[in-house]
Design a protein around this motif. Structure first.
Motif, PDB file in Angstrom:
ATOM      1  N   ALA A 107      -3.103   0.396  -3.867  1.00  0.00           N
ATOM      2  CA  ALA A 107      -2.919  -0.951  -3.312  1.00  0.00           C
ATOM      3  C   ALA A 107      -2.506  -1.875  -4.452  1.00  0.00           C
ATOM      4  O   ALA A 107      -3.184  -1.923  -5.493  1.00  0.00           O
ATOM      5  CB  ALA A 107      -4.195  -1.450  -2.654  1.00  0.00           C
ATOM      6  N   VAL A 139       0.848  -1.191   0.000  1.00  0.00           N
ATOM      7  CA  VAL A 139       0.000   0.000   0.000  1.00  0.00           C
ATOM      8  C   VAL A 139       0.882   1.240   0.000  1.00  0.00           C
ATOM      9  O   VAL A 139       1.845   1.334   0.771  1.00  0.00           O
ATOM     10  CB  VAL A 139      -0.925   0.011   1.236  1.00  0.00           C
ATOM     11  N   ILE A 162      -8.397  -2.573   3.972  1.00  0.00           N
ATOM     12  CA  ILE A 162      -7.300  -1.636   4.229  1.00  0.00           C
ATOM     13  C   ILE A 162      -7.834  -0.499   5.092  1.00  0.00           C
ATOM     14  O   ILE A 162      -8.767   0.211   4.684  1.00  0.00           O
ATOM     15  CB  ILE A 162      -6.718  -1.097   2.906  1.00  0.00           C
ATOM     16  N   VAL A 191      -3.704  -3.746   7.253  1.00  0.00           N
ATOM     17  CA  VAL A 191      -4.227  -4.499   6.109  1.00  0.00           C
ATOM     18  C   VAL A 191      -4.653  -5.897   6.578  1.00  0.00           C
ATOM     19  O   VAL A 191      -3.926  -6.555   7.336  1.00  0.00           O
ATOM     20  CB  VAL A 191      -3.161  -4.629   4.992  1.00  0.00           C
TER      21      VAL A 191
END
Length: 428
Positions: free
Chosen positions: A300, A282, A315, A383
């Protein structure tokens, strides 16, 4: 051989003895009072949280569960970790019988408690701690127990975790290889912590006393057999087995051989400390405009092979606590502002390998802050994900053989899954 426990005490939250069992006759109930006095003295010392207290030649080892203290007193030199593990097993057995372990449940079932303590420890040495086996000859309703009842074979057998006479119409074994990826990335984008924690979880529905043999792509085993590994073998660290595995056999030729318990259990856990490539990466860019508006652009990217797909991707991006009026756009999935967590939560149901998606968000900041105000502490990006049919370590089950003297055929099912453990990126 490690020393033996002298007595086991069950105390209430005020240190009063509810039940105690004397195993060796070299301590008295007075020891419980001394232990609790020492425990109260330790409460003022925040640096000392040891579960072991030593006083006047006696070692006290204890754990607390709800409003009950489980404590052992020993004059001999005991293996502290072994005794603490035993106390946790005692809690598990009591919960199996009473649903919840509390002072009230102990008072209501003291007869059964004494029966269990007699079977679980003999002359200060731990014995049987498998709730399934104990429940075959110690029933919850102590008043209805049959004195002439024959103990199960598992008590007189070397295989204490499995009873004889188990029968199934369909013999099956389910093996799940579950890996959790722990990643910590600093603000410069450098990986400062990376490891994989794995577990082989089994569900067995097998008749009789089957012998199981499991083969993995273990580098030590393959090299010992003279096979070329070609990068497909792995090095396992910190391996921990269920008690059913024959350790001597594993140490000798790295074969995992065992007679499995009936039902669900963790056959083995392991860890890989080698640095792994984060499955989902990310990147976040945050722009503040005149202290009244904040704009976020998040990318991402999946960094695994295209044939695999991550599911239930979530996320969580931190936003200022006073953010309002969110305006959010995503190229895939859905995103929503979660004010209770001061976060923007982006969810993607299906994330194939080799793909990149974007999320843009804009928030208003109504609060007015001084130029020299101390910036608030920023939370990391977190995440979550699951990748079925995939292991990040590359571990493979080469074979799973089931051998039983009756000669029946059993169906082994193997499944792989990788999921996020402590997966944090401190990029914002």
């Amino acid at each position: 051989m490690a020393g033996a426990v002298s007595a086991l005490f069950l105390l209430d939250i005020k240190g009063r003895v509810l039940i105690w069992r004397d195993y060796r006759g070299d301590v008295s109930a007075v020891q419980a009072e001394r232990f609790f006095t020492k425990l109260i003295e330790k409460e003022g010392d925040h640096e000392s949280h040891s579960p072991v207290v030593f006083d006047d030649g006696i070692s006290y080892m204890f754990i607390q569960h709800n409003n009950v203290f489980l404590m052992t007193a020993a004059r001999q030199n005991c293996n502290a970790v072994s005794i603490l593990l035993f106390l946790h097993r005692v809690v598990d057995v009591f919960k199996h019988y009473f649903v919840e372990l509390e002072e009230e449940s102990l008072r209501d079932n003291f007869v059964v408690v004494y029966e269990l303590l007699d079977e679980m420890m003999d002359f200060g040495y731990p014995q049987y701690t498998e709730a399934k086996i104990l429940s075959e000859f110690i029933k919850t309703d102590a008043y209805r127990m049959e004195v002439t009842q024959r103990p199960p074979m598992a008590v007189t057998n070397a295989v204490s975790w499995r009873s004889e006479g188990i029968r199934y119409k369909k013999n099956e074994v389910f093996l799940d290889v579950v890996e959790s990826v722990n990643i910590l990335v600093n603000s410069n984008g450098q990986i400062i912590r990376s490891d994989v924690v794995g577990a082989l979880k089994m569900r067995t529905y097998l008749s009789g006393m089957p012998e199981c043999k499991l083969g993995l792509n273990d580098r030590v085993l393959l090299e010992a057999q003279g096979r070329t590994t070609k990068g497909k073998a792995i090095d396992l660290d910190d391996i921990k087995f269920h008690q059913c595995v024959r350790l001597a056999r594993f140490e000798n030729d790295r074969t995992i051989s065992f007679i499995p318990p009936d039902g669900t259990f963790d056959l083995m856990t392991y860890r890989l400390s080698t640095q792994v490539k984060p499955p989902i990466w990310v990147e976040a860019q945050v722009d503040r405009h005149s202290r009244s508006r904040i704009e976020m652009m998040v990318k991402a990217r999946s960094q695994f092979k295209e044939r695999s797909t991550a599911t239930s991707v979530e996320i969580e991006l931190p936003v200022p606590s006073d953010a309002t009026n969110p305006s959010i756009r995503t190229s895939m999935g859905s995103a929503a502002y979660a004010p209770e967590h001061d976060a923007l939560v982006w969810k993607i149901k299906s994330f194939p390998g080799g793909k990149e998606y974007m999320c843009r968000a804009e928030f208003s900041l109504p609060s007015i802050t001084a130029e020299d105000a101390i910036p608030e502490r920023k939370a990391p990006i977190r995440v979550k994900f699951e990748i079925p049919y995939f292991t990040i370590s590359g571990i493979q089950v080469r074979y799973l053989k089931i051998i039983e003297k009756s000669g029946y055929l059993a169906l082994p099912w193997v499944r792989y899954i990788t999921m996020a453990g402590e997966y944090e990126l401190r990029l914002i």
